[in-house]
Design a protein around this motif. Structure first.
Motif, PDB file in Angstrom:
ATOM      1  N   TYR A  38       0.836  -1.200   0.000  1.00 52.46           N
ATOM      2  CA  TYR A  38       0.000   0.000   0.000  1.00 52.46           C
ATOM      3  C   TYR A  38       0.874   1.255   0.000  1.00 52.46           C
ATOM      4  O   TYR A  38       1.953   1.273   0.599  1.00 52.46           O
ATOM      5  CB  TYR A  38      -0.885   0.051   1.251  1.00 52.46           C
ATOM      6  N   ALA A  82      -6.728  -0.752   4.496  1.00 51.32           N
ATOM      7  CA  ALA A  82      -6.885   0.576   3.896  1.00 51.32           C
ATOM      8  C   ALA A  82      -7.985   1.367   4.587  1.00 51.32           C
ATOM      9  O   ALA A  82      -7.807   2.548   4.912  1.00 51.32           O
ATOM     10  CB  ALA A  82      -7.170   0.448   2.409  1.00 51.32           C
ATOM     11  N   ASN A  83      -9.118   0.734   4.812  1.00 51.24           N
ATOM     12  CA  ASN A  83     -10.223   1.449   5.446  1.00 51.24           C
ATOM     13  C   ASN A  83      -9.874   1.893   6.859  1.00 51.24           C
ATOM     14  O   ASN A  83     -10.276   2.973   7.309  1.00 51.24           O
ATOM     15  CB  ASN A  83     -11.472   0.564   5.468  1.00 51.24           C
ATOM     16  N   LYS A  86      -7.407   4.905   6.650  1.00 51.81           N
ATOM     17  CA  LYS A  86      -8.055   6.096   6.121  1.00 51.81           C
ATOM     18  C   LYS A  86      -8.793   6.890   7.195  1.00 51.81           C
ATOM     19  O   LYS A  86      -9.075   8.079   7.015  1.00 51.81           O
ATOM     20  CB  LYS A  86      -9.055   5.706   5.028  1.00 51.81           C
ATOM     21  N   GLY A  93      -5.026   9.682   1.763  1.00 56.46           N
ATOM     22  CA  GLY A  93      -5.451   8.614   0.873  1.00 56.46           C
ATOM     23  C   GLY A  93      -4.614   7.371   1.059  1.00 56.46           C
ATOM     24  O   GLY A  93      -3.461   7.440   1.497  1.00 56.46           O
ATOM     25  N   SER A  95      -3.869   3.542  -1.035  1.00 56.01           N
ATOM     26  CA  SER A  95      -4.132   2.749  -2.232  1.00 56.01           C
ATOM     27  C   SER A  95      -3.274   1.507  -2.239  1.00 56.01           C
ATOM     28  O   SER A  95      -2.061   1.574  -2.012  1.00 56.01           O
ATOM     29  CB  SER A  95      -3.854   3.558  -3.500  1.00 56.01           C
ATOM     30  N   THR A  97      -1.227  -1.230  -4.100  1.00 57.85           N
ATOM     31  CA  THR A  97      -0.509  -1.174  -5.373  1.00 57.85           C
ATOM     32  C   THR A  97      -0.371  -2.538  -6.019  1.00 57.85           C
ATOM     33  O   THR A  97      -0.043  -2.632  -7.192  1.00 57.85           O
ATOM     34  CB  THR A  97       0.900  -0.581  -5.182  1.00 57.85           C
ATOM     35  N   ASN A 266      -3.528   8.746 -15.661  1.00 56.18           N
ATOM     36  CA  ASN A 266      -3.985   8.704 -14.285  1.00 56.18           C
ATOM     37  C   ASN A 266      -5.021   9.801 -14.064  1.00 56.18           C
ATOM     38  O   ASN A 266      -4.709  10.985 -14.170  1.00 56.18           O
ATOM     39  CB  ASN A 266      -2.801   8.918 -13.347  1.00 56.18           C
ATOM     40  N   ASP A 270     -10.434  10.096  -9.524  1.00 51.31           N
ATOM     41  CA  ASP A 270     -10.599   8.794  -8.893  1.00 51.31           C
ATOM     42  C   ASP A 270      -9.717   8.760  -7.648  1.00 51.31           C
ATOM     43  O   ASP A 270      -8.512   9.018  -7.726  1.00 51.31           O
ATOM     44  CB  ASP A 270     -10.182   7.685  -9.865  1.00 51.31           C
ATOM     45  N   GLU A 272      -8.445   6.437  -5.679  1.00 48.94           N
ATOM     46  CA  GLU A 272      -7.312   5.524  -5.630  1.00 48.94           C
ATOM     47  C   GLU A 272      -6.187   5.999  -6.539  1.00 48.94           C
ATOM     48  O   GLU A 272      -5.024   6.024  -6.151  1.00 48.94           O
ATOM     49  CB  GLU A 272      -7.754   4.110  -6.041  1.00 48.94           C
ATOM     50  N   GLN A 273      -6.549   6.414  -7.744  1.00 50.05           N
ATOM     51  CA  GLN A 273      -5.537   6.907  -8.667  1.00 50.05           C
ATOM     52  C   GLN A 273      -4.912   8.200  -8.146  1.00 50.05           C
ATOM     53  O   GLN A 273      -3.718   8.421  -8.299  1.00 50.05           O
ATOM     54  CB  GLN A 273      -6.160   7.146 -10.051  1.00 50.05           C
ATOM     55  N   ALA A 275      -4.388   9.214  -5.049  1.00 48.78           N
ATOM     56  CA  ALA A 275      -3.441   9.005  -3.950  1.00 48.78           C
ATOM     57  C   ALA A 275      -2.086   8.575  -4.480  1.00 48.78           C
ATOM     58  O   ALA A 275      -1.040   9.059  -4.035  1.00 48.78           O
ATOM     59  CB  ALA A 275      -3.983   7.968  -2.975  1.00 48.78           C
TER      60      ALA A 275
END
Length: 496
Positions: A38, A82-83, A86, A93, A95, A97, A266, A270, A272-273, A275
């Motif tokens: 991540y 991740a949650n 956050k 953010g 994400s 990978t 990118n 979005d 995820e993108q 971050a």
């Protein structure tokens, strides 16, 4: 996109202080087979000092803490990682990978016939095949200087075969690193299983040692920074690590013959993108602030980067997940479209834009030889491709493979904007060898050390339309246009 035991021992003898980025703290905890990687993006100005505790509480471990830019690379097998992370007010953010890598763009097909060598009047045993160097006046430049060993080029790529006879004399072990884990470690023998990085490295700085080829700047130092896995996928944590390493290792200029991020384009709307894009952008800007000039290839999908409309390359890992999507200017390519990055398009031996090369009025600063096996085969370039160094153990099409008659070292023909970028990087290294300056100043001088090219008759590109069927179009005049930027780099102008 190198041979002596003494060189090998120099690499193995590196201390931890030299091979681990001074600003990154690492965790040696073992991770399971189901672990995911991540990127955790902290808010601007937030401290990451307590990140280790927060990551551990969420069921993860810290791989690297890049405190200067507020980015953490972490690993966890917890599906809720991740949650959980956050929820912190300091985190902007998170994400994952894994499964979101990007790969070195394959060279366009064509041009399988091997080129015949001609009598060389300059260079080493295979330099008769180096039409690309002749085209940008490298032989004449070398009569002035081959560069200074105080200039260090960082090649962010699939690795570097530093045992290759043309690479070993200029290899800088202390400034090289393997960032494939997300934290810098020693660059081991056999690190370039792909071959792409050794090819680009040779174009930049292959030694003028009587055998093989000669690079644009054969006297400068070359640092290999492995920024991908062995299959050529550039995961975000690898890219962040690579720029942070370049910033701390005293690198002067970096070659970036790839695109980074899970998606070619990118899209920042979005989460995820965004971050991942922001983490990479911060790392690049940090490197620039430490005096690193960043030069990047445009890409090989023959599209207009300034007016993007389609992306059919994303996400490209695992293979087969790609799907065509419509995009807008809210989507950008990293590192190419980060401010201050010098973008390079590709030409062939007729000084026309290569049929595959992407372009853009806002992204093309200069152009350089990248080869063109379809539209630009000539007597000097019978197969239209660019010859450079290649690892002995990496695969190369047999009809594109050449061995030096004396050393037996391996070389390979290839084409792509990946081949163009290193030529521009080599010219930038020559510029830095004769005059110091900030990255911005060197970038400006690089655009002045060119031969302007006007927009060509674009009808020759009709068989190679952009994605979606739109024709390739050239905007601008001879002073600056979307195909060539300020023009084709000229090594002699750089040192004159």
């Amino acid at each position: 996109m190198k041979h002596s035991r003494r060189r090998l021992s120099a690499v193995l003898g590196l201390t931890a202080a030299l091979v681990v980025a001074p600003t990154a703290t690492t965790s040696m905890a073992a991770t399971g087979a189901t672990d995911s990687t991540y990127v955790v993006l902290y808010r601007q100005g937030a401290s990451t000092a307590d990140a280790g505790q927060a990551i551990a509480a969420a069921g993860g471990t810290v791989v690297a803490n890049y405190a200067e830019i507020g980015v953490i690379v972490a690993r966890s097998a917890n599906s809720g990682f991740a949650n959980t992370v956050k929820k912190s007010s300091e985190v902007d953010g998170v994400s994952a990978t894994s499964g979101l890598g990007t790969r070195v763009a394959p060279a366009a097909e064509g041009g399988s016939a091997e080129a015949e060598a001609v009598q060389a009047t300059w260079g080493d045993t295979l330099s008769g095949r180096q039409w690309d160097m002749v085209q940008i006046n490298v032989p004449q430049a070398h009569a002035v200087t081959g560069g200074s060993d105080s200039v260090v080029v960082g090649n962010l790529d699939t690795g570097l075969d530093f045992t290759h006879p043309d690479i070993a004399p200029n290899y800088d072990a202390t400034r090289s690193a393997d960032c494939s884990s997300g934290a810098a470690t020693p660059l081991a023998v056999g690190n370039d299983a792909h071959g792409h990085g050794t090819h680009t490295g040779g174009t930049i700085a292959a030694a003028a040692n009587g055998s093989g080829i000669v690079g644009v700047a054969p006297n400068v130092k070359l640092a290999g920074i492995k920024s991908s896995n062995d299959d050529g996928y550039f995961f975000p944590e690898m890219v962040v690590c690579s720029f942070m390493w370049a910033a701390k290792a005293g690198i002067n200029v970096t070659n970036n013959s790839y695109y980074a991020d899970p998606w070619l384009f990118n899209c920042k709307n979005d989460a995820e993108q965004r971050a991942i894009w922001e983490a990479e952008r911060r790392a690049i800007r940090y490197a620039q602030s430490k005096g690193v000039l960043v030069i990047a290839s445009q890409g090989n999908d023959r599209s207009d980067r300034t007016h993007p409309a389609f992306d059919d390359s994303s996400p490209d890992y695992p293979p087969g997940n790609e799907e065509e999507r419509r995009i807008t200017n809210a989507c950008s390519v990293v590192p190419l479209e980060v401010p201050g990055v010098v973008g390079v398009t590709a030409t062939g031996n007729l000084r026309l834009k290569s049929f595959y090369s992407s372009y853009g009025i806002s992204t093309a600063e200069v152009t350089a030889p990248g080869g063109d096996s379809i539209l630009q085969r000539t007597d000097a370039a019978p197969n239209g491709l660019v010859l450079s160094t290649w690892p002995a153990t990496a695969s190369c099409n047999p009809v594109r493979t050449v061995f030096d008659p004396g050393t037996g070292a391996k070389y390979c023909y290839a084409q792509g904007t990946s081949m163009a970028g290193p030529h521009a990087v080599g010219v930038a290294a020559l510029l830095m060898s004769v005059q110091s300056g900030t990255p911005g100043q060197v970038a400006a001088r690089l655009q002045q050390a060119t031969n302007p090219l006007s927009c060509p008759d674009t009808s020759i590109y009709a068989p190679f339309p952009q994605l979606g069927g739109a024709p390739q179009t050239c905007q601008g005049g001879p002073a600056h246009n979307s195909f060539y930027g300020a023009g084709e780099v000229d090594a002699l102008k750089a040192v004159s």
